[in-house]
Design a protein around this motif. Structure first.
Motif, PDB file in Angstrom:
ATOM      1  N   ARG A 171     -25.688  -3.957 -19.505  1.00  0.00           N
ATOM      2  CA  ARG A 171     -25.611  -2.495 -19.531  1.00  0.00           C
ATOM      3  C   ARG A 171     -25.709  -1.931 -18.113  1.00  0.00           C
ATOM      4  N   GLU A 172     -24.720  -1.163 -17.708  1.00  0.00           N
ATOM      5  CA  GLU A 172     -24.798  -0.496 -16.412  1.00  0.00           C
ATOM      6  C   GLU A 172     -25.541   0.818 -16.590  1.00  0.00           C
ATOM      7  N   ILE A 173     -26.647   0.941 -15.889  1.00  0.00           N
ATOM      8  CA  ILE A 173     -27.448   2.157 -15.959  1.00  0.00           C
ATOM      9  C   ILE A 173     -26.975   3.125 -14.882  1.00  0.00           C
ATOM     10  N   ASN A 224     -25.727   9.603  -7.209  1.00  0.00           N
ATOM     11  CA  ASN A 224     -25.658   8.921  -8.497  1.00  0.00           C
ATOM     12  C   ASN A 224     -25.868   7.436  -8.252  1.00  0.00           C
ATOM     13  N   ALA A 225     -26.896   6.865  -8.881  1.00  0.00           N
ATOM     14  CA  ALA A 225     -27.221   5.449  -8.697  1.00  0.00           C
ATOM     15  C   ALA A 225     -26.795   4.656  -9.923  1.00  0.00           C
ATOM     16  N   ARG A 226     -26.260   3.457  -9.683  1.00  0.00           N
ATOM     17  CA  ARG A 226     -25.839   2.583 -10.780  1.00  0.00           C
ATOM     18  C   ARG A 226     -26.368   1.173 -10.530  1.00  0.00           C
ATOM     19  N   SER A 271     -49.756   5.768  -8.736  1.00  0.00           N
ATOM     20  CA  SER A 271     -50.153   6.174 -10.076  1.00  0.00           C
ATOM     21  C   SER A 271     -49.086   5.829 -11.106  1.00  0.00           C
ATOM     22  N   SER A 272     -47.829   5.845 -10.700  1.00  0.00           N
ATOM     23  CA  SER A 272     -46.749   5.464 -11.599  1.00  0.00           C
ATOM     24  C   SER A 272     -46.478   3.973 -11.437  1.00  0.00           C
ATOM     25  N   PRO A 273     -46.581   3.191 -12.517  1.00  0.00           N
ATOM     26  CA  PRO A 273     -46.380   1.742 -12.400  1.00  0.00           C
ATOM     27  C   PRO A 273     -45.021   1.404 -11.805  1.00  0.00           C
ATOM     28  N   ARG A 274     -45.011   0.420 -10.905  1.00  0.00           N
ATOM     29  CA  ARG A 274     -43.784  -0.033 -10.278  1.00  0.00           C
ATOM     30  C   ARG A 274     -43.661  -1.538 -10.436  1.00  0.00           C
ATOM     31  N   VAL A 275     -42.445  -1.980 -10.649  1.00  0.00           N
ATOM     32  CA  VAL A 275     -42.164  -3.403 -10.783  1.00  0.00           C
ATOM     33  C   VAL A 275     -41.312  -3.825  -9.600  1.00  0.00           C
ATOM     34  N   VAL A 276     -41.780  -4.820  -8.857  1.00  0.00           N
ATOM     35  CA  VAL A 276     -41.006  -5.331  -7.730  1.00  0.00           C
ATOM     36  C   VAL A 276     -39.729  -5.958  -8.268  1.00  0.00           C
ATOM     37  N   LEU A 277     -38.597  -5.532  -7.732  1.00  0.00           N
ATOM     38  CA  LEU A 277     -37.314  -5.957  -8.279  1.00  0.00           C
ATOM     39  C   LEU A 277     -36.250  -5.879  -7.194  1.00  0.00           C
ATOM     40  N   ALA A 278     -35.584  -6.989  -6.931  1.00  0.00           N
ATOM     41  CA  ALA A 278     -34.516  -7.019  -5.928  1.00  0.00           C
ATOM     42  C   ALA A 278     -33.190  -7.283  -6.623  1.00  0.00           C
ATOM     43  N   ILE A 279     -32.493  -6.211  -6.983  1.00  0.00           N
ATOM     44  CA  ILE A 279     -31.196  -6.310  -7.644  1.00  0.00           C
ATOM     45  C   ILE A 279     -30.204  -5.398  -6.927  1.00  0.00           C
ATOM     46  N   PRO A 280     -28.911  -5.682  -7.036  1.00  0.00           N
ATOM     47  CA  PRO A 280     -27.919  -4.810  -6.397  1.00  0.00           C
ATOM     48  C   PRO A 280     -27.919  -3.418  -7.026  1.00  0.00           C
ATOM     49  N   VAL A 281     -27.746  -2.408  -6.189  1.00  0.00           N
ATOM     50  CA  VAL A 281     -27.618  -1.031  -6.658  1.00  0.00           C
ATOM     51  C   VAL A 281     -26.546  -0.349  -5.811  1.00  0.00           C
ATOM     52  N   SER A 282     -25.716   0.454  -6.447  1.00  0.00           N
ATOM     53  CA  SER A 282     -24.766   1.277  -5.703  1.00  0.00           C
ATOM     54  C   SER A 282     -25.164   2.732  -5.886  1.00  0.00           C
ATOM     55  N   ASP A 323     -30.274   4.712 -21.406  1.00  0.00           N
ATOM     56  CA  ASP A 323     -30.562   4.122 -20.102  1.00  0.00           C
ATOM     57  C   ASP A 323     -32.040   4.289 -19.756  1.00  0.00           C
ATOM     58  N   GLN A 324     -32.591   5.474 -20.032  1.00  0.00           N
ATOM     59  CA  GLN A 324     -34.001   5.712 -19.737  1.00  0.00           C
ATOM     60  C   GLN A 324     -34.891   4.794 -20.564  1.00  0.00           C
ATOM     61  N   THR A 325     -34.522   4.594 -21.821  1.00  0.00           N
ATOM     62  CA  THR A 325     -35.293   3.696 -22.681  1.00  0.00           C
ATOM     63  C   THR A 325     -35.271   2.271 -22.139  1.00  0.00           C
TER      64      THR A 325
END
Length: 242
Positions: A192-194, A182-184, A136-147, A220-222
């Motif tokens: 911009r680091e989110i 905490n995810a970055r 129900s919540s739109p999702r975008v396939v995305l493969a990026i680094p996350v810590s 960041d949310q925006t």
């Protein structure tokens, strides 16, 4: 594990970087898929011409066209219509390119530095889109680094997808459900680091885990909201060609 002939796909990998093409081609071929490679713009345009049927997915390095990456995507669209296009995230030169790429129907991004074992999970939603049900919540396939950090422990992985409310992360060592972290991460084309305080809401060693955002800076949310809106394929008003 290989795929059956019926589920095999043909993937065109377009990049001037030989190592990049070879790494992705090898991972796809080992899974039973067919690959084509283009090291120059002219090779790419020749392979996606409407007279050359059979390409199911294009992995595109925007740097193939120097500073004219968006123009190259536009030319591919003119020649190949609705061919799904995945862009190597590191080849996006600025945040200004992201809305232009979305308008041209770029369906996702993949990290060009992905290790071999991460390539197929990152591409699976694009190779077999009918097998990945949208929630129900739109999702975008995305493969990026996350810590992500839990207390004094920091781990790194690749995302599988992103929504306005959280991330799915590919990892063989997922956090236990309800664990706070905490995810970055950085969205494609942005410096911009989110940073988001999040909580694990599902965990599966075969796939990874889902982190639900609980608190983040309004800016960041925006940024996340705008990125998801630009790439949400379920939005009938989205400016896209596929």
């Amino acid at each position: 594990m290989t795929t059956s002939a019926a589920s095999s796909r043909t993937v065109l990998i377009a990049s001037a970087e030989t190592d990049l093409r070879s790494r992705f081609a090898e991972a796809l071929q080992q899974a039973g898929h067919r690959t084509l490679e283009a090291a120059r713009t002219s090779d790419l345009l020749g392979l996606v011409d409407n007279d050359q049927p059979g390409v199911d997915l294009l992995l595109l390095d925007l740097g193939l066209a120097g500073s004219e990456g968006v123009a190259l995507v536009r030319r591919v669209r003119d020649d190949a219509g609705s061919l799904p296009i995945i862009v190597f995230s590191g080849s996006v030169s600025s945040a200004d390119e992201v809305p232009e790429l979305a308008a041209l129907g770029v369906t996702g991004y993949v990290n060009e530095h992905s290790e071999a074992q991460q390539i197929l999970p990152s591409l699976a939603p694009h190779l077999f889109p009918d097998s990945f049900n949208r929630r129900s919540s739109p999702r975008v396939v995305l493969a990026i680094p996350v810590s992500y950090r839990v207390d004094n422990t920091i781990a790194g992985a690749l995302t599988l997808n992103i929504s306005k409310g959280g991330l799915a992360i590919r990892t063989m060592s997922p956090l236990a459900v309800s664990t706070k972290a905490n995810a970055r991460f950085r969205l494609p084309g942005s410096n911009r680091e989110i940073s988001a305080d999040a909580r694990a809401v599902w965990s599966d060693r075969r796939v990874g885990m889902g982190l639900q955002f609980e608190q983040m800076d309004a800016g960041d949310q925006t940024a996340v909201d705008e990125f998801v809106d630009l790439h949400d394929e379920s939005d009938p008003d989205a400016s896209r060609l596929i």
